[in-house]
Design a protein around this motif. Structure first.
Motif, PDB file in Angstrom:
ATOM      1  N   VAL A   1      39.085  36.013  35.574  1.00  0.00           N
ATOM      2  CA  VAL A   1      40.358  36.594  36.015  1.00  0.00           C
ATOM      3  C   VAL A   1      40.134  37.609  37.123  1.00  0.00           C
ATOM      4  N   THR A   2      38.870  37.893  37.436  1.00  0.00           N
ATOM      5  CA  THR A   2      38.562  38.911  38.448  1.00  0.00           C
ATOM      6  C   THR A   2      39.261  38.652  39.781  1.00  0.00           C
ATOM      7  N   PRO A   3      39.304  37.412  40.306  1.00  0.00           N
ATOM      8  CA  PRO A   3      40.023  37.209  41.569  1.00  0.00           C
ATOM      9  C   PRO A   3      41.501  37.597  41.479  1.00  0.00           C
ATOM     10  N   LEU A   4      42.123  37.346  40.342  1.00  0.00           N
ATOM     11  CA  LEU A   4      43.523  37.726  40.163  1.00  0.00           C
ATOM     12  C   LEU A   4      43.674  39.242  40.085  1.00  0.00           C
ATOM     13  N   LEU A   5      42.706  39.908  39.434  1.00  0.00           N
ATOM     14  CA  LEU A   5      42.742  41.371  39.369  1.00  0.00           C
ATOM     15  C   LEU A   5      42.601  41.974  40.764  1.00  0.00           C
ATOM     16  N   HIS A   6      41.686  41.409  41.569  1.00  0.00           N
ATOM     17  CA  HIS A   6      41.542  41.894  42.946  1.00  0.00           C
ATOM     18  C   HIS A   6      42.848  41.739  43.721  1.00  0.00           C
ATOM     19  N   ARG A   7      43.510  40.594  43.559  1.00  0.00           N
ATOM     20  CA  ARG A   7      44.786  40.355  44.248  1.00  0.00           C
ATOM     21  C   ARG A   7      45.834  41.375  43.786  1.00  0.00           C
ATOM     22  N   THR A   8      45.927  41.563  42.474  1.00  0.00           N
ATOM     23  CA  THR A   8      46.914  42.500  41.936  1.00  0.00           C
ATOM     24  C   THR A   8      46.625  43.933  42.375  1.00  0.00           C
ATOM     25  N   ALA A   9      45.344  44.266  42.477  1.00  0.00           N
ATOM     26  CA  ALA A   9      44.942  45.621  42.904  1.00  0.00           C
ATOM     27  C   ALA A   9      45.137  45.804  44.417  1.00  0.00           C
ATOM     28  N   GLY A  10      45.474  44.711  45.112  1.00  0.00           N
ATOM     29  CA  GLY A  10      45.673  44.789  46.550  1.00  0.00           C
ATOM     30  C   GLY A  10      44.367  44.837  47.316  1.00  0.00           C
ATOM     31  N   GLU A  11      43.307  44.266  46.755  1.00  0.00           N
ATOM     32  CA  GLU A  11      41.979  44.295  47.348  1.00  0.00           C
ATOM     33  C   GLU A  11      41.548  42.894  47.736  1.00  0.00           C
ATOM     34  N   GLN A  12      40.585  42.816  48.628  1.00  0.00           N
ATOM     35  CA  GLN A  12      39.934  41.550  48.929  1.00  0.00           C
ATOM     36  C   GLN A  12      38.881  41.304  47.857  1.00  0.00           C
ATOM     37  N   ALA A  13      38.749  40.047  47.438  1.00  0.00           N
ATOM     38  CA  ALA A  13      37.753  39.720  46.408  1.00  0.00           C
ATOM     39  C   ALA A  13      36.343  39.799  46.966  1.00  0.00           C
TER      40      ALA A  13
END
Length: 161
Positions: A149-161
């Protein structure tokens, strides 16, 4: 199944810290998210209570427990038998996960086995459950993308993976 609460950018940053450092203290999680420790603690408690954050039990590779084979079994179930079939599936230790699905089958069952003979036994045990009409078994040959789920967390956090 509980209804998971919505995860915002701050929650996502906290969860990314926990993903990168599973043993992180609440203070470390708070620092990474740029919030106070008490705020982080309250947010983590809310995420758990809402069902957005599942248990932190360590992922144990079934192969390390003597179960190197992984398979998915699709199961067609007689009408109105899903609950009793689900209860029976919970009693089989090699059943790791069960999903209700749409389509010609009703359930997708994730199983592990020690070897081909053991998989045959597990599949037979599933087929013997009252209410199970048909099963099909697919052996996993390789895992191309692990659960993540890390890529989704990065997206939600507004960060690049």
């Amino acid at each position: 199944m509980r209804s998971a609460g919505r995860i915002d950018r701050t929650d996502a940053r906290m969860l990314l810290e926990l993903s990168a450092h599973p043993r992180a203290t609440t203070s470390a999680v708070a620092d990474a998210a740029g919030i106070a420790r008490n705020t982080a603690q309250a947010r983590l408690a809310r995420l758990e209570e809402d069902g957005a954050l599942d248990s932190f039990e360590r992922r144990v590779d079934p192969a390390a427990l003597g179960y190197p084979l992984t398979a998915f079994v699709t199961v067609r179930v007689a009408q109105r038998k899903l609950d009793p079939v689900g209860a029976e599936l919970r009693e089989i230790p090699e059943v790791l996960q069960v999903h209700g699905i749409s389509g010609p089958s009703d359930l997708l069952v994730h199983v592990v086995a020690a070897d081909a003979d053991d998989l045959y036994r597990v599949a037979g045990r599933i087929l013997a459950i009252p209410g199970v009409e048909r099963t099909d078994t697919a052996l996993v040959m390789s895992e191309l993308v692990s659960y993540r789920v890390t890529p989704l967390l990065h997206r939600t956090a507004g960060e690049q993976a």
